[in-house]
Structure formats: C-alpha cells, structure tokens
Design an enzyme around this catalytic site. Structure first.
Site, PDB file in Angstrom:
ATOM      1  N   LYS A  43     -22.008  16.682  10.222  1.00  0.00           N
ATOM      2  CA  LYS A  43     -20.952  17.018  11.180  1.00  0.00           C
ATOM      3  C   LYS A  43     -20.457  15.792  11.941  1.00  0.00           C
ATOM      4  CE  LYS A  43     -18.152  19.634  13.432  1.00  0.00           C
ATOM      5  NZ  LYS A  43     -16.904  20.048  12.762  1.00  0.00           N
TER       6      LYS A  43
ATOM      7  N   SER B 201       0.831  -1.197   0.000  1.00  0.00           N
ATOM      8  CA  SER B 201       0.000   0.000   0.000  1.00  0.00           C
ATOM      9  C   SER B 201       0.871   1.255   0.000  1.00  0.00           C
ATOM     10  CB  SER B 201      -0.964  -0.026   1.185  1.00  0.00           C
ATOM     11  OG  SER B 201      -2.087   0.792   0.917  1.00  0.00           O
TER      12      SER B 201
END
Length: 337
Positions: free
Chosen positions: A201, A149
C-alpha cells in the site's frame, strides 16, 4: 516628506502586503479550491475562437495546432497562481473540432515539449489516429527546440515529421521517480508511522527503502509502457522492432541523428512544413488557421498574481518540491526531474 512620496510609499506597502497574502493563499488553499474557482470563471468550449494565419479558401483549410510545454492534465492552462502552460483539455477539444469540421483538410502539429504523462500522451495519440482514420485528415509535425519522449510519442503517427538540426528529440522510454528522505528524517529524529491494509500500500514511500518485490512490480509496469511506446513508433514510422530499439534506450538525438535513425523525415521550420502540406495535398489556396482560447478573468487574475509574487526562483523551487513527488507516476518525460 511631501504628500506624493507618502502616497507612493503607501502604494508600495499595499502591494507588498498583497504579495504576502497571495503567497500564503497559494499554499493554504488546496488545488480543488482553485480549480473550483477557475471552473466558475472558465470560458465554455463553444466560445473557442479561430484566427487566420494565412488567408485563403475557406472550404479547404489547414489547421495549426500547438503542444508547448509538459504534456500533463492539470485541469487547465493555468492555476490561479501559476504560469501559463499546456492545456490538455483545450488541445483535446481542438482535435475533436477538427474531426467535426469538413473544411479542415490537413493539420500541422507544432511540438515543443519534453514529454509528460503516459496517459495524456496516449490520449493525444489515440485521438490523432481517430481523426486520421475516421475523416482522413493528414498530420504533418513541425518540431521546435525539443520534442522528446512524450513529445515524440504524439508525433509518431504523423505522415511526415520535420525538425531542425538543433532540435532535441528521442528520449524514447519511460521513467518513474520519487524522493527517499528516510535517512535524513532519521538523522533529525523524525519518525514516520504508517498503518496500511497490505504490504504494497505504501509502495514508493519516500520514508523507507524499496523492496526487491516492489521494484520488480514497478519495473514490469514500466516495461509494458515502454513496449507500447516502441509499438507506436514501429507503426507510425514503418520501422522494425529491432530498428526502433536500437535507439529506444532513452538517448536524446539532434535533428541529423533523428533523420538518420528514421525517426524524422526532413529539416524545416513551421513555414516550410505548411508549404509542404500545401504541395503534397494540393492545398495551394487553402486558408491556414488556428484555434485560440479567449483570455478570461482567470488568466487576468493569474497574470496579476504572478506579477505580485515576482515569479522568484525560491517560490518556483518550493512549488516543485511540494508537487513533483506528491504522487509518483509513469512519465514519457525527458530532463524535468
């Protein structure tokens, strides 16, 4: 019981008491407190030292850099009560020192990492490209047991990549994770009250199910970072988008598979990679060196604290539960969560 035994028991009790205090302190004090304390004890960048791995011509040198561990900017190689690991700032400083040092003619980058943060990986990639393009210093990569990765992301711009047959690499992709313990809390009568300024949020909140709109927003972000990952492999390895995406589905590969897929060039250990650099760039007489971060008071305290705490599995698990999902973020990471 004689005096010596009483002294030994007293010493053991003192050490046990100190270990309890340190365990409590490590959770009671915030990361900001420990970071500030470490900053007071930090070794200035100008005091980085060099060590010679192979003697040779000082006017043309090969630098060996190492990325070992999760690529994440934690503010330093260690926390006061943590284990040693990858130091992002130190690594970035090394790249800058190479850029400013006319005697460095090539770099061998050792990578032994499952990857890490998207931002940190991109910072390393950008700096390597800067060094290559502005001062013409070539990079060869020596992969260790794992370069997956983000570990592959930072290797992609290298002129050549070497690995072992047993190296685990690949895992090309992006991941973002969090824990949802809302149902567990409901089972035990725990109620979460959230006051927010907008519907998104508390996106990825661990106390409720994710909505389809939220999932689509995050997937769009993930896809954008994935395409950037694919692009840097295309450029670094001279591959087409189709060739990269054929293996860029998160799969891991061993050394043979990586070479067959075009993601690596040849087999070799560190000494083989150094020899290849010498031969390819006419550096037969070059000195081989590496930068070192001097041991200071912080590392001494950290070592003593770990010794008293014992580094037991329970402590490590509690630490990961408290930190891993504190603020979910996109990662180029394999096998850590």
């Amino acid at each position: 019981m004689n005096a010596k035994r009483w002294i030994a028991l007293g010493a053991a009790a003192l050490l046990f008491g100190l270990s309890i205090i340190i365990n409590i302190a490590s959770f009671a004090f915030s990361n900001d407190w420990t970071s500030n304390f470490e900053n007071m004890l930090a070794v200035p960048e100008s005091e980085y030292t060099e060590s010679v791995l192979e003697a040779g011509d000082l006017s043309e040198r090969i630098a060996v850099l190492t990325v070992d561990g999760v690529i994440q900017d934690t503010g330093g190689a260690t926390s006061l009560f943590g284990a040693a690991g990858y130091d992002h700032q130190f690594f970035m400083d090394q790249l800058e020192m190479i850029k400013e040092d006319d005697s460095i003619k090539a770099v061998v980058l050792q990578v032994n990492s499952p990857g890490g943060g998207v931002v940190e990986s991109a910072q390393i990639y950008d700096k390597i490209k800067e060094v290559q393009e502005e001062v013409g210093v070539p990079f060869y990569v020596s992969m260790g047991s794992m370069a997956a990765s983000g570990g592959y992301y930072i290797a992609a711009p290298a002129e050549k990549i070497f690995l072992n047959k047993e190296t685990l690499t690949g895992s090309i992709g992006v991941i973002m994770e969090s824990v949802n313990y809302g149902k567990l809390a409901e089972k035990y009568g725990v109620d979460f009250v959230t006051i927010k300024t907008g519907p998104y949020k508390d996106i990825m909140s661990p106390t409720r199910e994710m909505t389809e709109d939220e999932r689509a927003m995050l997937q769009d972000m993930i896809n954008e970072s994935y395409e950037s990952f694919v692009d840097i492999i295309e450029e670094g390895r001279g591959m087409t988008e189709a060739e990269v995406k054929k293996v860029a589905d998160g799969r891991i590969m061993n050394g043979r598979q990586a070479i067959e897929a075009g993601l690596a060039d040849d087999y070799g250990y560190l000494e083989d990679v150094i020899e290849a650099v010498r031969k390819d760039f006419d550096l037969e007489n070059a000195e081989v060196m590496q930068y070192e971060y001097p041991s200071g008071i912080t590392s001494l305290f950290s070592m003593k604290a770990q010794s008293l705490m014992g580094g037991d599995m329970e402590t490590q698990l509690v630490g990961r539960l408290l930190s891993d999902y504190n603020a979910p973020r996109m990662m180029y990471l394999y096998g850590e969560k």
